[in-house]
Scaffold this active site. Structure first.
Site, PDB file in Angstrom:
ATOM      1  N   LYS A 189      85.849  38.765  50.430  1.00  0.00           N
ATOM      2  CA  LYS A 189      86.378  38.475  51.751  1.00  0.00           C
ATOM      3  C   LYS A 189      86.173  36.986  52.039  1.00  0.00           C
ATOM      4  CE  LYS A 189      86.771  41.214  55.904  1.00  0.00           C
ATOM      5  NZ  LYS A 189      86.441  42.395  56.650  1.00  0.00           N
ATOM      6  N   GLU A 215      86.672  58.152  63.432  1.00  0.00           N
ATOM      7  CA  GLU A 215      86.647  58.436  64.865  1.00  0.00           C
ATOM      8  C   GLU A 215      86.464  59.916  65.162  1.00  0.00           C
ATOM      9  OE1 GLU A 215      88.776  56.336  63.408  1.00  0.00           O
ATOM     10  OE2 GLU A 215      88.353  54.432  64.381  1.00  0.00           O
ATOM     11  N   ARG A 236      92.559  59.063  67.663  1.00  0.00           N
ATOM     12  CA  ARG A 236      92.233  59.766  66.414  1.00  0.00           C
ATOM     13  C   ARG A 236      91.303  60.959  66.647  1.00  0.00           C
ATOM     14  NH1 ARG A 236      92.567  56.725  61.334  1.00  0.00           N
ATOM     15  NH2 ARG A 236      94.808  56.360  61.335  1.00  0.00           N
TER      16      ARG A 236
HETATM   17  C1  TPP Z   1      91.487  53.968  62.995  1.00  0.00           C
HETATM   18  C2  TPP Z   1      90.948  52.567  63.026  1.00  0.00           C
HETATM   19  N1  TPP Z   1      89.669  52.362  63.377  1.00  0.00           N
HETATM   20  C3  TPP Z   1      89.175  51.109  63.418  1.00  0.00           C
HETATM   21  C4  TPP Z   1      89.957  50.048  63.101  1.00  0.00           C
HETATM   22  C5  TPP Z   1      89.427  48.619  63.244  1.00  0.00           C
HETATM   23  N2  TPP Z   1      89.362  47.931  61.946  1.00  0.00           N
HETATM   24  C6  TPP Z   1      90.287  47.033  61.567  1.00  0.00           C
HETATM   25  S1  TPP Z   1      89.999  46.393  60.078  1.00  0.00           S
HETATM   26  C7  TPP Z   1      88.603  47.298  59.910  1.00  0.00           C
HETATM   27  C8  TPP Z   1      87.774  47.162  58.670  1.00  0.00           C
HETATM   28  C9  TPP Z   1      88.562  47.512  57.470  1.00  0.00           C
HETATM   29  O1  TPP Z   1      87.770  47.306  56.344  1.00  0.00           O
HETATM   30  P1  TPP Z   1      88.460  47.301  54.926  1.00  0.00           P
HETATM   31  O2  TPP Z   1      89.416  48.416  54.825  1.00  0.00           O
HETATM   32  O3  TPP Z   1      87.377  47.266  53.918  1.00  0.00           O
HETATM   33  O4  TPP Z   1      89.298  45.958  54.904  1.00  0.00           O
HETATM   34  P2  TPP Z   1      88.752  44.452  54.889  1.00  0.00           P
HETATM   35  O5  TPP Z   1      88.751  43.991  56.317  1.00  0.00           O
HETATM   36  O6  TPP Z   1      87.394  44.446  54.300  1.00  0.00           O
HETATM   37  O7  TPP Z   1      89.734  43.691  54.093  1.00  0.00           O
HETATM   38  C10 TPP Z   1      88.371  48.089  61.025  1.00  0.00           C
HETATM   39  C11 TPP Z   1      87.211  48.967  61.213  1.00  0.00           C
HETATM   40  C12 TPP Z   1      91.294  50.302  62.748  1.00  0.00           C
HETATM   41  N3  TPP Z   1      92.140  49.322  62.465  1.00  0.00           N
HETATM   42  N4  TPP Z   1      91.749  51.566  62.712  1.00  0.00           N
END
Ligand code: TPP
Length: 657
Positions: free
Chosen positions: A283, A369, A397
């Site tokens: 990242k 969620e 959700r």
């Molecule tokens: C249902 C839902 N819950 C929470 C989020 C908020 N959210 C956006 S990105 C993220 C983290 C995602 O992590 P990852 O899939 O590992 O991607 P990275 O950011 O590390 O590239 C979260 C929790 C979301 N987009 N959708």
């Protein structure tokens, strides 16, 4: 920009050599950094997907082949490579590019995302459709890809999709796990530990070597296919969980190494059935400040890349998330039953301090969620007082869990609902426009919306003493700037607050503005010119029926105002209640102001509200228009809607101090 400026579509990068692809990656990363620094937006995740995006579009025949980005916050390199480079300066702004993939924006955005963990289901659905249409055979068959992060793969939906996909051996589905060992904050849970094990020690180094040999040799496809047919599972590593799901697992490979990525994808493209490629990325890759602090650079505002993020000279007004986080710490210190649950949103929900001060009472349950709601229900069964901190849209959700596991059993779970109302740059996917409608219809719920910071604290405290489920919904960003204080005093449940007593206004009608939460301030702003009464309704449920009756008895026009869709919202609740009280109050015109029955894209929050007529000027204009209509339909010119208006009401109200 020597190469990047000539890339109008992925077709242009299919003719580049490996060396040129690497140069392109450097240019793209530089452009991305400058671009996001000038608009704000997701940075760390996008710096991590530069090579992956190039490799995918280089190898696969997009848009013929289908590509779904999970969450989609890492899709900026994809946007830049698919003809949107020149619009990147409009990213996340009004009428500009969306911060997420969007079907209406580009033929390369095959599926709209933003809420996580949907990609495997969507790509599988497309693959099944391809099969049904008979387009799944032959050299020109359509392929389907889902790119999902190690955070997003923690959600139940991803497993439901894996579970379903693994039985379909004749589809073309490639799931690419983009593993950067980070969600927004460090990932939690057994799956993230498992993925970390897959990447460590002997296995990782062995796999990297084998990855080069097996995934990189030409022509390796036959070789892989032969070994797969021979059932040599675990060839590139020990048998993995993903193989148990019916996928062929490959990796982990270095997601920043185009010499590994391109041949791997070329080979996987030729294989049939569900394939799983584990790619390791960093990242923030390539920008040292983001590499060092990927959390801070997950979604920064504008900044100077040479300097990095700097704290503002003057402390900004605290956000509602901060007000919540402070209250949570105070409430936990005062009551040891208080525990808090977050579905992977520690930073966004203002819970960093709580997580540090009360680690045993802090539960980050990963992006889950549904589970967050039900685990809180379980805690409540055992006498704890769980607080679920959750964004309005993400609670969607957990809706069945909210009804079936919490409300039906009347369990005392408090939902601290952040990002209620429009959210600005994230746009329609993240707009908390529906919670009042979807909560209001659930029996047992107590639902509150604060007008300012101290009221937010008071409402949260009220939620803790209510003997059943409750919700406090508050907006994104800073509050009114009113000192929040330290109080943990609850409010009387179901009592509204009279803020301004009006008189005759437009067309000599007496107007009462019944305002909810964030709409109290603009209602007050409009009230002077309208000489209107303003009531801070505070409770969406239970509604203050006495105050409603008083308003109906002493006014000629009632106006409900909320930052929620009008359909089924707080205003609908008022109308329903007034009809139910028709034996004791006069029929009175009622107008509902709120969000319309359409999705509202990204843009500056204040500007969007103003466009929807939800600022003081818009409220005043709507009321004047409506008052003219009411007056034109009224038989007498006294402005009274019927003979009963003006009768003494059943209660008298006093102005709030
Ligand atoms: C249902 C839902 N819950 C929470 C989020 C908020 N959210 C956006 S990105 C993220 C983290 C995602 O992590 P990852 O899939 O590992 O991607 P990275 O950011 O590390 O590239 C979260 C929790 C979301 N987009 N959708």
């Amino acid at each position: 920009m020597a190469l990047l400026q000539d890339i109008q579509s992925p077709a242009d990068l299919r003719c580049l050599s490996r060396r040129q692809l690497k140069e392109l990656a450097d240019e793209l990363r530089g452009f991305l950094l400058q671009s996001v620094a000038s608009t704000g937006g997701h940075l760390s995740s996008n710096l991590g997907t530069v090579e992956l995006s190039i490799a995918i579009h280089h190898v696969f025949q997009t848009p013929f082949d289908r590509l779904v980005w999970d969450v989609g916050h890492q899709s900026y390199p994809h946007k830049i490579l698919t003809g949107r480079r020149d619009q990147m300066h409009t990213l996340r702004q009004f009428e500009g590019l969306s911060g997420f993939p969007k079907r209406s924006e580009s033929e390369y955005d095959h599926f709209g995302t933003a809420h996580s963990s949907t990609s495997i289901s969507a790509a599988l659905g497309m693959a099944l459709a391809t099969r049904q249409k008979g387009e799944h055979q032959g050299p020109h068959r359509r392929r389907h890809l889902a790119v999902i992060g190690d955070g997003a793969i923690s959600a139940g939906m991803a497993y439901e999709a894996l579970n379903n996909a693994g039985i379909h051996k004749d589809i073309d589905l490639l799931v690419i796990l983009n593993d950067n060992e980070m969600s927004i904050s460090p990932p939690v849970g057994a799956m993230s530990n498992y993925l970390a094990r897959l990447m460590t020690g002997r296995f990782y180094s062995a796999a990297r070597e084998l990855g080069k040999q097996v995934l990189g040799v030409v022509p390796p496809v036959l070789e892989i296919a032969r070994r797969l047919e021979g059932g040599a599972k675990g060839l590139v590593g020990p048998g993995t969980l993903f193989e148990e799901f019916g996928f062929h697992y490959f990796g982990p490979i270095d997601g920043h190494d185009l010499d590994a990525l391109v041949p791997a994808l070329q080979n996987l493209r030729e294989l049939k059935g569900p394939q799983f490629l584990h790619v390791v990325t960093k990242k923030g890759q390539g920008y040292d400040k983001a590499e060092e602090d990927p959390i801070a650079y997950h979604g920064p505002g504008k900044f100077d890349p040479a300097v990095g993020l700097v704290s503002p000279a003057k402390a900004p007004k605290p956000t509602y998330s901060k007000i919540f986080g402070d209250w949570l710490c105070d409430a936990a210190a005062a009551d040891e039953r208080v525990v808090a649950v977050t579905p992977a949103m520690r930073e966004g929900s203002g819970m960093v301090e709580f997580s540090e001060r009360f680690p045993d009472r802090y539960h980050d349950v990963a992006i889950a969620e549904q589970h967050a709601v039900t685990v809180a229900a379980g805690m409540a069964c055992e006498g704890l007082r769980p607080v679920v901190a959750i964004y309005s849209t993400f609670l969607q959700r957990g809706y069945d869990q909210l009804i079936h596991d919490v409300a039906l059993q009347n369990l005392p779970v408090l939902f601290a609902i952040d990002r209620a109302g429009l959210v600005g740059a994230d746009g329609a996917t993240h707009a908390g426009a529906y919670d009042l409608s979807y909560l209001r219809c659930i029996p047992n719920m107590v639902i509150m919306a604060p007008k300012d910071e101290p009221e937010c604290r008071a409402m949260l405290s009220t939620g803790l003493v209510v003997d059943g489920p409750s919700a406090v919904r508050y907006p994104r960003g800073a509050g009114m700037g009113v000192e929040a204080g330290q109080s943990l005093e609850p409010l009387p449940v179901g009592k509204a607050e009279l803020l301004r007593q009006g008189g005759e206004g437009p067309h000599r009608l007496r107007v009462a503005l019944l305002a909810f939460g964030s709409m109290v301030a603009p209602a007050l702003g409009a009230a002077e010119a309208l000489n209107a009464t303003v009531i801070n309704m505070r409770f969406i449920k239970p509604l203050d029926l006495d105050t409603l009756a008083w308003a109906a008895n002493h006014h000629d026009l009632l106006v409900t105002i909320e930052e929620n869709v009008v359909a089924g919202g707080a205003g609908s609740g008022c109308a329903e209640a007034l009809v139910a009280m028709e034996d004791r109050i006069p029929m009175i015109p009622i107008m509902h102001l709120g969000l319309p029955d359409r999705f509202i894209d990204q843009g500056d929050h204040a500007k969007l509200l103003s466009l929807e007529g939800l600022d003081a000027a818009g409220i005043e204009a709507s009321v004047r228009r409506h008052a003219a209509q009411v007056q034109s339909k009224t038989p007498s010119s006294t402005g009274q809607s019927d003979g009963s208006a003006g009768k003494p009401g059943p209660v008298s109200l006093t102005l709030a101090s």
